[in-house]
Design a protein around this motif. Structure first.
Motif, short mmCIF file in Angstrom:
data_model
loop_
_atom_site.label_atom_id
_atom_site.label_comp_id
_atom_site.label_asym_id
_atom_site.label_seq_id
_atom_site.Cartn_x
_atom_site.Cartn_y
_atom_site.Cartn_z
N GLY A 102 49.89 32.65 32.53
CA GLY A 102 48.51 33.12 33.43
C GLY A 102 48.61 32.33 34.75
N CYS A 103 47.86 32.68 35.81
CA CYS A 103 47.84 32.16 36.90
C CYS A 103 46.35 32.51 37.69
N ILE A 104 46.05 32.00 38.69
CA ILE A 104 44.66 32.04 39.39
C ILE A 104 44.82 32.26 40.79
N THR A 116 26.64 42.09 42.99
CA THR A 116 25.33 41.96 43.70
C THR A 116 25.43 40.47 44.44
N THR A 117 26.71 39.64 44.33
CA THR A 117 26.83 38.52 45.12
C THR A 117 26.62 38.64 46.58
N PRO A 118 25.70 38.21 47.33
CA PRO A 118 25.45 38.33 48.90
C PRO A 118 27.03 38.24 49.50
N THR A 119 27.17 39.29 50.48
CA THR A 119 28.26 39.19 51.27
C THR A 119 28.26 38.54 52.47
N ILE A 120 29.58 38.01 52.89
CA ILE A 120 29.64 37.36 54.13
C ILE A 120 29.29 37.89 55.00
N SER A 121 28.21 37.44 55.85
CA SER A 121 27.46 38.41 57.10
C SER A 121 28.52 39.07 57.81
N GLY A 122 28.29 40.25 58.31
CA GLY A 122 29.24 41.00 58.85
C GLY A 122 30.67 41.28 58.55
N THR A 123 30.93 40.94 57.38
CA THR A 123 32.46 41.30 56.85
C THR A 123 32.31 42.26 55.62
N GLN A 124 31.00 42.55 54.94
CA GLN A 124 30.84 43.36 53.90
C GLN A 124 31.78 43.04 52.78
N ARG A 125 32.06 41.72 52.27
CA ARG A 125 33.05 41.46 51.48
C ARG A 125 32.41 40.19 50.79
N SER A 126 32.90 39.94 49.27
CA SER A 126 32.58 39.09 48.46
C SER A 126 33.81 38.56 47.84
N CYS A 127 33.95 37.18 47.35
CA CYS A 127 35.32 36.54 46.93
C CYS A 127 34.95 36.28 45.43
N VAL A 128 35.96 36.52 44.60
CA VAL A 128 35.94 36.15 43.40
C VAL A 128 36.92 35.37 42.95
N LYS A 129 37.07 34.44 42.16
CA LYS A 129 38.19 33.77 41.35
C LYS A 129 38.73 34.44 40.35
N LEU A 130 39.84 34.71 40.20
CA LEU A 130 40.31 35.56 39.26
C LEU A 130 41.53 35.13 38.75
N GLY A 131 41.40 34.91 37.07
CA GLY A 131 42.50 34.50 36.54
C GLY A 131 43.29 35.72 35.83
N ALA A 160 39.24 29.64 32.38
CA ALA A 160 37.95 28.94 32.70
C ALA A 160 37.67 27.75 33.18
N ALA A 161 38.45 26.64 32.55
CA ALA A 161 38.56 25.40 32.70
C ALA A 161 39.06 25.07 34.22
N ASN A 162 39.79 26.06 34.85
CA ASN A 162 40.25 25.70 36.12
C ASN A 162 39.37 26.86 37.21
N GLY A 163 38.07 27.23 36.89
CA GLY A 163 37.15 27.85 37.60
C GLY A 163 37.20 29.27 37.88
N ALA A 164 37.95 29.97 36.98
CA ALA A 164 38.31 31.41 37.13
C ALA A 164 36.80 31.84 36.78
N GLU A 165 36.21 32.93 37.30
CA GLU A 165 35.03 33.54 37.02
C GLU A 165 35.39 34.90 36.10
N TYR A 166 36.65 35.25 36.11
CA TYR A 166 36.99 36.60 35.41
C TYR A 166 38.46 36.49 35.12
N ALA A 167 38.92 37.19 33.92
CA ALA A 167 40.22 37.19 33.54
C ALA A 167 40.52 38.63 33.73
#
Length: 418
Positions: A102-104, A116-131, A160-167
């Motif tokens: 496993g890695c994150i 639907t998480t608000p994107t960074i202004s002007g960059t049209q992208r969002s960030c997700v922590k992925l395991g 999940a214990a290390n903060g990943a939102e998705y696997a």
């Protein structure tokens, strides 16, 4: 690379199996033996419990599999936050019958198509922590005992214990057993369809056409270029600079058609590039693990004594970060493939293959040169939301879910995950 301290050292006893963190001093030889035997396993119904990149071509010409080159952690060492879990039989102290890595990491989403998480202004992208779960293995003599599910569940809890939102995990489209495990039993959902292309290197490779230039970029140039251009991808890593600075990354090149009076000044790539261009990077996978190839008539069965067929092992290089545009981009892709083959042959490792992986909707997919010896493998990325894994009973925020969205067809394939 600075190694991060992970939370939640795992040791779970369930039935006859304990799932715990890998110990190099205790488990290395056992894990290596499991890996070695596992590569030759194929169930009688043609399915396979692996999520490794393994499959036969439509003609059954060859079956490539990943085999560890002396280091069980080689696939996850480039990640600062990582873990390896093993399944040990309680009634046979020390016997390892399964494992998972496993890695994150953090990934960008191109726009609101997947969240639907608000994107960074002007960059049209969002960030997700992925395991990411990699290299799930279960001994062929201990399958259908729920060990695979236990390993997946345990690595999800660590994520999940290390903060990943998705696997996240990957498997072959035709790997029915793995797909059933991940989607039916572990509740993963399909995120993306991809194609793996594998070609043996022709010796000697074709010479570079005189009208095509291929210039190597400085790492800073490559980082700058990718950071601007990767926004066309549905999913791509936030740490492209880390990937390009990794020792396994051999470099990044830009290819375009030579023009009269052309100089070595590559500043044009930061501005308006030529009509047709591509950029690509090469990853020296041969230093981490290799391919094993079997001939069509050779069996892939491990006998009761653990004996197996002796196969040849070959190194390969992975072509990644392939981007480009223009009416003649197909010529450039073909030239880049031959260039990559020449780079591979110059390595000390025994590199015999060039491989790449592209999303099903990647516009460059139709330009990959397909020859009579090309092997194509249909790959699937699967995703699972982890909020309920560490927050059982908590309210689920359906408004920010990524899973269940339309297929992410144009993605960046991280060479560390391959």
């Amino acid at each position: 690379m600075e190694e991060l301290e992970s939370k939640g050292t795992l040791e779970k006893e369930e039935g006859e199996v304990i799932v715990r963190e890998y110990s190099e001093s205790k488990d290395k030889e056992l894990v290596m033996e499991l890996e070695k035997r596992f590569e030759f396993i194929k169930r009688s119904d043609g399915s396979d419990m692996s999520n490794s990149k393994a499959n036969s071509s439509p003609k059954g010409v060859s079956i490539p599999t990943n085999t560890i080159s002396g280091d069980p952690l080689c696939r996850i060492r480039p990640y600062p936050l990582r873990i390896m879990l093993v399944a040990e039989l309680l009634h046979r102290s020390g016997e390892v019958v399964g494992l998972v890595r496993g890695c994150i990491k953090n990934v960008y989403l191109r726009n609101n198509s997947f969240t639907t998480t608000p994107t960074i202004s002007g960059t049209q992208r969002s960030c997700v922590k992925l395991g990411c779960a990699l290299g799930l293995r279960v001994s062929h003599t201990h399958r259908r005992m729920g060990i695979g599910s236990k390993l997946v569940k345990s690595v999800e809890e660590w994520m999940a214990a290390n903060g990943a939102e998705y696997a996240f995990l990957a498997t072959e489209e035709t790997n029915t057993a793995a797909m059933n495990l991940f989607t039916a039993k572990c509740n993963y959902k399909r995120l993306s369809s991809l194609v793996i292309y594998m070609q043996p290197i022709t010796i000697p490779p074709k010479d570079q056409p005189p009208h095509i230039r291929i210039d190597k970029l400085l790492v800073d140039q490559a980082i700058s270029f990718y950071e601007k251009r990767l926004r066309c991808k549905d999913v791509y890593p936030t740490d492209i600079s880390t990937i390009l600075n990794e020792n396994l990354s051999l470099g990044t090149w830009v290819s375009y058609f030579a023009r009269a009076g052309e100089t070595d000044d590559l500043s044009f790539i930061e501005e308006a590039g030529p009509c047709s261009w591509i950029i690509f990077s090469i990853w020296n996978t041969a230093e981490a693990y290799k391919l094993q190839i079997r001939k069509p008539h050779e069996p892939m069965i491990v006998d009761s004594m653990g004996g197996s067929v002796q196969l040849e092992s070959f190194g390969f290089v992975f072509l990644y970060g392939l981007l480009g545009e223009g009416e003649r981009v197909g010529e450039l892709v073909e030239s880049a493939w031959e260039f990559t083959a020449r780079v591979a042959l110059d390595l000390k490792e025994d590199c015999r293959f060039v491989m790449t992986e592209l999303g099903s909707a990647d516009p460059l997919g139709r330009h990959v040169p397909i020859g009579p010896c090309t092997t194509r493998v249909d790959d699937v990325w699967c995703l699972k939301r982890l909020v309920d894994v560490c927050n059982s009973g908590g309210a689920r925020d359906e408004g920010s879910t990524w899973e269940g969205a339309a297929d992410a067809g144009n993605v960046f394939v991280d060479p560390r995950d391959f």
